[in-house]
Design an enzyme around this catalytic site. Structure first.
Site, mmCIF file in Angstrom:
data_model
loop_
_atom_site.group_PDB
_atom_site.id
_atom_site.type_symbol
_atom_site.label_atom_id
_atom_site.label_comp_id
_atom_site.label_asym_id
_atom_site.label_seq_id
_atom_site.Cartn_x
_atom_site.Cartn_y
_atom_site.Cartn_z
ATOM 1 N N GLN A 196 29.164 90.001 105.505
ATOM 2 C CA GLN A 196 29.082 89.435 104.150
ATOM 3 C C GLN A 196 28.293 88.128 104.153
ATOM 4 O O GLN A 196 28.617 87.199 103.407
ATOM 5 C CB GLN A 196 30.496 89.206 103.602
ATOM 6 C CG GLN A 196 31.183 90.451 103.077
ATOM 7 C CD GLN A 196 30.493 91.036 101.837
ATOM 8 O OE1 GLN A 196 29.753 90.362 101.131
ATOM 9 N NE2 GLN A 196 30.742 92.304 101.580
ATOM 10 N N SER A 197 27.273 88.054 104.957
ATOM 11 C CA SER A 197 26.502 86.807 105.074
ATOM 12 C C SER A 197 25.837 86.413 103.746
ATOM 13 O O SER A 197 25.073 87.191 103.159
ATOM 14 C CB SER A 197 25.422 86.998 106.143
ATOM 15 O OG SER A 197 24.460 85.980 106.059
#
Ligand SMILES: Cc1ncc(COP(=O)(O)O)c(C=O)c1O
Length: 342
Positions: A79-80
Site C-alpha cells: 500500500q505504498s
C-alpha cells in the site's frame, strides 16, 4: 528568524504539487495540550497526488525527463503511498511505470484496493516481491532496469520513498514555505518551534533538516520513526544530507549527525501495524478537528507527539508544526481494523 534569505540553488523541478499548502491551527487540541499545534497540510498537495511524495517527485521526475527516460521504476510496501504518487505523476507525464511491491506471498497478491487500485487504474505494472526479495530491492530494481534496457526502454530508478539527495529537495522547498508560514503567524517572535513529522524512509526528514539550515529558520526538526529504529534513520538521514551537501554544494558548514533528531518508541508491532491507541486517536482527531490522519505514518507520529507532550508539555517548545504528509488511500483498506472504533 533571518529575514534576508539566501538564494537556494534548486535543481530543475516539475510543477506537480499544489503548493504552498496551508498551515492550519488545531485550536481545540492546542487548548487541551497547552501548546500551539499547527498542521502543515501536505495532505493537500493534490487530491490523487496527495502527500509528501509529490514534493519529492517534482524533482525526481524532472530529472527522469531530462535524461530522456520513458519508464519509471520504483518500489515500496503493497500500500505504498510513494508508489501510488509515482504511478499517477508519471502517468501525467506520459511515462510508463513498473512498481516492485512487497507482499507475503506473491502468488496471492493483495486485493485491488486503496493505493493498489489507483496504481492499476493509472496503468502501473506491478511486480510482487517476497519480503526476502524486497530486502534486496536495490539489486531487484537494477535487474528490472537491465531487462527494460534489453527491450529498448530507458528506465529511471527512484529509490524507496523517493528518499535520496534529489528527492530531499522537495522538503528543502517545504522548509522555505514553512519560513513564510511562520512569518505570517500572529505573535511570531521568540516562540521556540519544532517541526514534527513521520519518518518512513528518511527523505522528508533529510530535506527538512537541510531546509531549515539553508533558509535560516530557527526551528528544530524532529522525525518520529514509523519503522526500523532511531539508529537506522540517524544513518540514513545523515547519508542523504551529506550526499545532498556534496552533490549540490550546499552552503551548510559543519553539518553534524547531532543536527538530526529522531524519536523512537512508536513503531509498535511493526511497519503498517497500528495499535488500538493509535487508531482511537485517529478517530478522535477526525471527530474533533475534521482531520483525517493515516494509521501507518501520520497517525503513529501524531500519537508519538502526544505521548511525548503528556510526559513533558514543554518537550517541543512553544509551538509545533506537525507535517500532515498524507496517506489517506492507505487508510481505506483498513475497515476491519477501524470498525470497532467507530
Ligand atoms: C503518508 C506518509 N507520511 C510520511 C512518510 C514518510 O516520509 P519519508 O519516506 O520521506 O520518510 C510517508 C512515506 O514513507 C508517507 O507515505
Amino acid at each position: 528568524m533571518k529575514k534576508n534569505r539566501r538564494e537556494i540553488p534548486y535543481p530543475a523541478r516539475l510543477n506537480l504539487a499544489r503548493t504552498p499548502t496551508p498551515l492550519e491551527p488545531l485550536s481545540r487540541l492546542s487548548e487541551e495540550l497547552g501548546v500551539e499545534v499547527h498542521l502543515k497540510r501536505d495532505d493537500l498537495t493534490g487530491a490523487e497526488l496527495t502527500g509528501n511524495k509529490v514534493r519529492k517527485l517534482e524533482f525526481l521526475l524532472a530529472h527522469a525527463l531530462a535524461k530522456g527516460s520513458d519508464t519509471i521504476l520504483t518500489c515500496g510496501a503493497a500500500q505504498s503511498n510513494h508508489a501510488r504518487a509515482t504511478a499517477i505523476a508519471a502517468a501525467k507525464m506520459g511515462l510508463n511505470v513498473r512498481l516492485l511491491l512487497r507482499t507475503r506471498n506473491p502468488a496471492k497478491p493483495p486485493p485491488l484496493e486503496g493505493n493498489i487500485l489507483l496504481d492499476r487504474l493509472v496503468g502501473a505494472e506491478i511486480i510482487w516481491l517476497t519480503f526476502e526479495e524486497y530486502g534486496r530491492r536495490t539489486e531487484m530494481l537494477e535487474l528490472e532496469a537491465e531487462s527494460l534496457r534489453g527491450s529498448g526502454k530507458t528506465p529511471y530508478i527512484i529509490p524507496e520513498g523517493g528518499s535520496n539527495a534529489l528527492g530531499a529537495w522537495g522538503y528543502i522547498r517545504a522548509a522555505e514555505e514553512l519560513a513564510k508560514d511562520l512569518e505570517d503567524l500572529p505573535g511570531n517572535n521568540h516562540k521556540s518551534t519544532t517541526i514534527i513529522h513521520a519518518t518512513g524512509s528518511g527523505g522528508t526528514t533529510a530535506g527538512l533538516v537541510l531546509g531549515v539550515k539553508l533558509v535560516g529558520l530557527d526551528a528544530r526538526v524532529v522525525g518520529i520513526n514509523v519503522c526500523n529504529d532511531r539508529n537506522y534513520f540517524m544513518e540514513v538521514v545523515y547519508q542523504i544530507c551529506n550526499t545532498a551537501i556534496a552533490d549540490y554544494q550546499l552552503e551548510i558548514p559543519f553539518f553534524r549527525q547531532e543536527d538530526i533528531h529522531i524519536i523512537d518508541g512508536y513503531v509498535g508491532d511493526g511497519y503498517g501495524k497500528a495499535s488500538s491507541q493509535v487508531l482511537s486517536l485517529l478517530v478522535q482527531i477526525a471527530r474533533t478537528e475534521g482531520i483525517i490522519l493515516d494509521p501507518v505514518y501520520t497517525g503513529k507520529a501524531f500519537y508519538g507527539m502526544i505521548q511525548e507532550l503528556r510526559r513533558n508539555p514543554r518537550a517541543f517548545g512553544d509551538r509545533i508544526l506537525f507535517m500532515h504528509t498524507g496517506g489517506i488511500f492507505g487508510l481505506l483498506p483498513m475497515v476491519a481494523q477501524l470498525e470497532s472504533f467507530l
